[in-house]
Design a protein around this motif. Structure first.
Motif, PDB file in Angstrom:
ATOM      1  N   GLU A   1      -2.835  -5.029  -2.491  1.00  0.00           N
ATOM      2  CA  GLU A   1      -2.811  -6.450  -2.832  1.00  0.00           C
ATOM      3  C   GLU A   1      -2.605  -7.316  -1.593  1.00  0.00           C
ATOM      4  N   ALA A   2      -1.898  -6.779  -0.597  1.00  0.00           N
ATOM      5  CA  ALA A   2      -1.671  -7.543   0.640  1.00  0.00           C
ATOM      6  C   ALA A   2      -2.982  -7.917   1.315  1.00  0.00           C
ATOM      7  N   SER A   3      -3.984  -7.019   1.258  1.00  0.00           N
ATOM      8  CA  SER A   3      -5.262  -7.312   1.911  1.00  0.00           C
ATOM      9  C   SER A   3      -6.011  -8.435   1.199  1.00  0.00           C
ATOM     10  N   LEU A   4      -5.758  -8.614  -0.088  1.00  0.00           N
ATOM     11  CA  LEU A   4      -6.419  -9.664  -0.851  1.00  0.00           C
ATOM     12  C   LEU A   4      -5.760 -11.025  -0.627  1.00  0.00           C
ATOM     13  N   ARG A   5      -4.487 -11.025  -0.337  1.00  0.00           N
ATOM     14  CA  ARG A   5      -3.741 -12.280  -0.195  1.00  0.00           C
ATOM     15  C   ARG A   5      -3.572 -12.702   1.261  1.00  0.00           C
TER      16      ARG A   5
ATOM     17  N   SER B   1      -1.118   4.988  -9.116  1.00  0.00           N
ATOM     18  CA  SER B   1      -0.235   3.818  -9.052  1.00  0.00           C
ATOM     19  C   SER B   1      -1.002   2.501  -9.104  1.00  0.00           C
ATOM     20  N   ALA B   2      -2.321   2.555  -8.922  1.00  0.00           N
ATOM     21  CA  ALA B   2      -3.121   1.341  -8.835  1.00  0.00           C
ATOM     22  C   ALA B   2      -3.470   0.803 -10.221  1.00  0.00           C
TER      23      ALA B   2
ATOM     24  N   VAL C   1      -7.034  -1.942  -7.245  1.00  0.00           N
ATOM     25  CA  VAL C   1      -6.055  -2.692  -6.463  1.00  0.00           C
ATOM     26  C   VAL C   1      -4.686  -2.065  -6.660  1.00  0.00           C
ATOM     27  N   LEU C   2      -4.014  -1.819  -5.554  1.00  0.00           N
ATOM     28  CA  LEU C   2      -2.628  -1.342  -5.593  1.00  0.00           C
ATOM     29  C   LEU C   2      -1.731  -2.573  -5.551  1.00  0.00           C
TER      30      LEU C   2
END
Length: 279
Positions: free
Chosen positions: A165-169, A255-256, A198-199
């Motif tokens: 999720e960090a890469s998306l935000r 976990s995703a 997405v994780l």
């Protein structure tokens, strides 16, 4: 019997070199393991050279010429097969991607290269080296786009990406660039050209917190795993290492978010970026 002809560097030289290696080995009546034993490497390493998933180094070429009595053929041609537009540490993995039947990847801080748009790749490359000339940034970006074109084929390779999720935000290149790249990724998922999950932050601690993961499988060679750092990287083929990292990847998948929920999040964030709202 005439010896092998020197290779044409314009026609997939690494694959041609691998094919010549296989023919030369078979003419000598050697298995991959037997030839590997003479070179103090594994039989699987010989298989990867023959499949074009490993780059032949000059020392290896010299030993192959001696073991197979090929009159310096591999030494003359390994230089042509090594030519690449990628940085040295990434040459081997870029060649391996082109031969892979399946690629599984997790990146914690950015969208993986095979899923990037040109504008996103330019932003990543400029951040990588703020002082680089524009022509260098364009060369790096074109290399990235050449890799992306692997996905022009309707079915192969299988690409399975777990995006943190960090890469998306992380706003890379501006909001318009982020909207474009997330829509691009969502489009690949909707067309069933890539499996994307997405994780989420809510997953908490996970199996790959300290590194990224890239696992590659091939039709006629053992699987590989690639580790990348800042201006460095290494390819491994040790079966125990590959199996362990495949297990870690399976834990990430578990976990995703599901594919449907991941797609919904990608499209929602793309809309937020497009409308200049805060996600």
């Amino acid at each position: 019997m005439p010896g092998p002809k020197d290779l044409d560097p314009s026609s997939s030289p690494r694959a041609l070199l691998g094919a010549e290696l296989r023919h030369a080995r078979e003419r000598k009546g050697l298995s991959q393991d037997q030839l590997g034993h003479r070179l103090f490497v594994s039989g699987s390493f010989i298989g990867q050279l023959e499949a074009g998933t490993r780059r032949m180094q000059p020392d290896c070429a010299r030993m192959l010429d001696e073991a197979l009595e090929t009159d310096g053929f591999f030494q003359r041609n390994c230089g042509a097969a090594a030519k690449s537009k990628f940085e040295e540490h990434f040459e081997a993995v870029a060649e391996a991607e082109a031969q892979a039947t399946a690629i599984r990847e997790y990146t914690p801080l950015l969208i993986p290269g095979l899923l990037q748009t040109r504008a996103y790749a330019q932003a990543v490359n400029r951040a990588h080296d703020p002082m680089a000339p524009e022509e260098t940034i364009e060369e790096w970006t074109e290399g990235r786009m050449e890799r992306v074109r692997l996905l022009d084929h309707p079915t192969k390779p299988l690409l399975w990406a777990v995006l943190d999720e960090a890469s998306l935000r992380r706003e890379t290149g501006g909001r318009a660039v982020m909207a474009e790249v997330l829509r691009h990724v969502a489009g690949l998922a909707r067309r069933n050209r890539a499996i994307v999950q997405v994780l989420p932050f809510s997953a908490g601690a996970h199996a790959a917190m300290q590194s990224d993961l890239k696992l590659m499988e091939f039709a006629d060679a053992p699987p590989l795993v690639y580790h990348e750092g800042v201006r460095t990287g290494r390819v491994e083929d040790d079966p125990a290492t590959v199996a362990h990292l495949r297990f870690r990847y399976d834990l990430l998948v578990a976990s995703a978010l599901s594919r449907d929920k991941s797609l919904a999040l990608l499209e929602a964030l793309a809309e937020d970026y497009a409308h200049e709202e805060h996600p």
